[in-house]
Design a protein around this motif. Structure first.
Motif, PDB file in Angstrom:
ATOM      1  N   VAL A 136     -71.685  -8.323 -13.296  1.00 47.35           N
ATOM      2  CA  VAL A 136     -71.625  -9.280 -12.199  1.00 47.35           C
ATOM      3  C   VAL A 136     -70.800 -10.486 -12.635  1.00 47.35           C
ATOM      4  N   PRO A 137     -69.826 -10.909 -11.848  1.00 46.19           N
ATOM      5  CA  PRO A 137     -69.028 -12.076 -12.232  1.00 46.19           C
ATOM      6  C   PRO A 137     -69.910 -13.298 -12.501  1.00 46.19           C
ATOM      7  N   TYR A 143     -76.336  -5.299  -7.148  1.00 46.70           N
ATOM      8  CA  TYR A 143     -76.213  -6.736  -6.894  1.00 46.70           C
ATOM      9  C   TYR A 143     -74.832  -7.063  -6.329  1.00 46.70           C
ATOM     10  N   ALA A 144     -73.788  -6.522  -6.959  1.00 47.67           N
ATOM     11  CA  ALA A 144     -72.424  -6.814  -6.519  1.00 47.67           C
ATOM     12  C   ALA A 144     -72.181  -6.314  -5.100  1.00 47.67           C
ATOM     13  N   HIS A 159     -73.818  -8.571  -2.527  1.00 52.20           N
ATOM     14  CA  HIS A 159     -73.250  -9.911  -2.404  1.00 52.20           C
ATOM     15  C   HIS A 159     -71.728  -9.892  -2.244  1.00 52.20           C
ATOM     16  N   GLY A 160     -71.173  -8.717  -1.918  1.00 47.75           N
ATOM     17  CA  GLY A 160     -69.751  -8.630  -1.625  1.00 47.75           C
ATOM     18  C   GLY A 160     -68.862  -8.941  -2.803  1.00 47.75           C
ATOM     19  N   GLN A 161     -69.256  -8.537  -4.013  1.00 46.34           N
ATOM     20  CA  GLN A 161     -68.488  -8.821  -5.225  1.00 46.34           C
ATOM     21  C   GLN A 161     -67.933  -7.543  -5.823  1.00 46.34           C
ATOM     22  N   GLN A 162     -66.909  -7.721  -6.631  1.00 53.93           N
ATOM     23  CA  GLN A 162     -66.392  -6.654  -7.465  1.00 53.93           C
ATOM     24  C   GLN A 162     -66.878  -6.884  -8.886  1.00 53.93           C
ATOM     25  N   LEU A 163     -67.282  -5.830  -9.566  1.00 53.57           N
ATOM     26  CA  LEU A 163     -67.730  -5.990 -10.943  1.00 53.57           C
ATOM     27  C   LEU A 163     -66.558  -6.423 -11.827  1.00 53.57           C
ATOM     28  N   ALA A 164     -66.836  -7.339 -12.746  1.00 55.56           N
ATOM     29  CA  ALA A 164     -65.856  -7.800 -13.720  1.00 55.56           C
ATOM     30  C   ALA A 164     -65.949  -6.950 -14.970  1.00 55.56           C
TER      31      ALA A 164
END
Length: 459
Positions: free
Chosen positions: A385-386, A442-443, A446-451
């Motif tokens: 997660v960023p 989680y990503a 919450h509209g995230q891309q994994l880092a």
């Protein structure tokens, strides 16, 4: 006797990531290779075939489990085969490079392959002059080689260079020679992820990235760069295996204790380990207890997070296997198993004792909390997660003060994260929540891309 594929039975310990092997010698006798002290699966396989264990061989002084060879010698009269250079303090047939043992039709030739340990042997299985396969222990493993830092940082490079020479020696065997390693995926002895646990010399020459290194220096750099952390108990077991684990003359038991007796054990310096699923622990647990759900990885985290010198009591669920707790503990040298809490948490509460709870949150309910990732560094680097703070579970006791205020603690699914939360609660934290899920959950929520990578993530 001739050799067929079904004469060799791999016995995989998924939790520790290792394979033992039972070799049917064709005359009612068998060879056990790298068997652990938990002999349940090996004995069952031998019984199904009507075999008596006549030989018990160890490729090296294991750091991740106690050997079952001494027990087999006691129980079945098995001849123990091991490196003479290991200076084992019990009766065994000490072997040096090139020594052969007649198995009755088949033969076993010792090959000195130092690197993972000083005294490491591989065992080449021969049918007349034909090389059938090689038990490579912690030298050549599928797509890698086992770690070389277990004897101390000052010897890591020296042993990595020895490992290079050992692998080069093994690759001189015919391409069709089977490779039967001990360490495999899931082992903290430096095995990469994957499902294959056996291979051939030819396949490894094509696929093993370490064997693709252009020279010794490159090999050493690649191997050392791959080394992550390992459980604390690894530093103890090699010497216990050299001396020889104690022979067990009866099935270890886990007696019942009352809530009052468990309180007294804690007051006297003992530890309570709650082996129930993470959700059950979250709903209510003994304050100060440590959550280690009973699954394949139970032994790893028990040995990483608690000493082997204090008595342990266990909180269990109604249908959990007490024998599994005992054998996972005993195979890594944890024998001070005092009890399990009779009646579980219901009995604890009925006795008037307090219970603690831990928030166990789905990804949508964890928004706004600092995200603490307790997975291993390689897992974290592969995708996180960023902005996550990275604190490996194995080092969390010493780093509890580095956790931010009000965090959600996460791993891949929730089990290790609940263990981490229990450690932080033992350190006095009352603001901890655990993510029911992993970074991808989680990503996505919450509209995230994994880092990827590890930069900028440590506290």
């Amino acid at each position: 006797m001739g050799f067929a594929d079904d004469h060799l039975i791999p016995l995989v310990d998924e939790g520790l990531g290792n394979s033992a092997y039972l070799l049917d010698l064709g005359d009612g006798r068998a060879l056990a290779m790298d068997a652990s002290r938990d002999l349940r699966a090996l004995r069952a396989a031998a019984e199904r075939r009507g075999l008596r264990i006549a030989f018990a061989a160890d490729t090296h002084l294991h750091a991740d489990f106690l050997s079952g060879a001494v027990q087999l010698g006691h129980d079945t009269g098995a001849t123990i085969l091991a490196s003479a250079a290991g200076r084992r303090a019990f009766g065994h047939q000490g072997l040096a490079d090139g020594d052969e043992v007649d198995l009755g039709g088949l033969a076993l030739r010792a090959l000195a392959t130092p690197g993972h340990t000083d005294e490491h042997l591989s065992f080449l299985l021969l049918d007349g002059g034909r090389e059938l396969g090689v038990f490579t222990g912690g030298s050549l493993i599928v797509n890698s080689a086992a770690r070389t830092d277990l004897l101390g940082a000052d010897r890591t490079e020296e042993l990595a260079r020895a490992q290079y020479r050992s692998l080069k020696r093994l690759t001189e065997l015919p391409d069709e020679t089977a490779v039967w390693p001990t360490h495999g995926a899931g082992s903290f002895c430096s095995a990469p992820p994957g499902t294959k646990r056996t291979s051939t010399i030819g396949a490894q020459k094509q696929a093993n990235p370490l064997l693709a290194a252009p020279d010794e220096d490159s090999f050493v750099d690649r191997l050392i760069a791959s080394l992550g952390t390992y459980p604390a108990y690894f530093d103890r077991l090699g010497e216990i295996n050299r001396r020889g684990p104690a022979v067990l003359t009866a099935q270890p038991a886990l007696p019942d204790l009352s809530a009052q007796q468990v309180r007294a054990l804690m007051a006297d310096g003992g530890h309570v380990v709650d082996v129930r699923p993470a959700a059950d622990y979250a709903a209510g647990h003994i304050p100060g207890s440590l959550s280690i759900p009973l699954r394949g990885q139970f032994a790893t985290w028990l040995g990483w997070l608690l000493p082997d010198t204090a008595p342990l009591a266990f909180v269990t669920g109604a249908d959990q296997d007490l024998g599994e707790i005992v054998w996972q503990a005993y195979k890594i040298g944890y024998e001070r198993l005092a009890s399990r809490l009779a009646g579980g948490m219901d009995a604890w509460i009925a006795d008037g004792n307090p219970k603690a709870t831990t928030a166990f949150l789905t990804a949508d309910r964890a928004a706004g909390r600092p995200y603490v990732d307790v997975r291993q560094e390689a897992e974290f680097a592969a995708g996180h997660v960023p902005g996550a703070v990275h604190l490996e579970l194995g080092s969390l006791t010493a780093a509890a003060g580095d956790a931010p205020t009000g965090p959600v603690v996460a791993c891949g699914h929730g089990e290790r994260a609940m263990t981490a939360a229990s450690l932080l609660e033992r350190a006095g934290r009352t603001d901890i929540a655990v993510l029911d899920g992993g970074p991808a959950d989680y990503a996505a929520t919450h509209g995230q891309q994994l880092a990827q990578g590890t930069e900028g993530t440590r506290p």
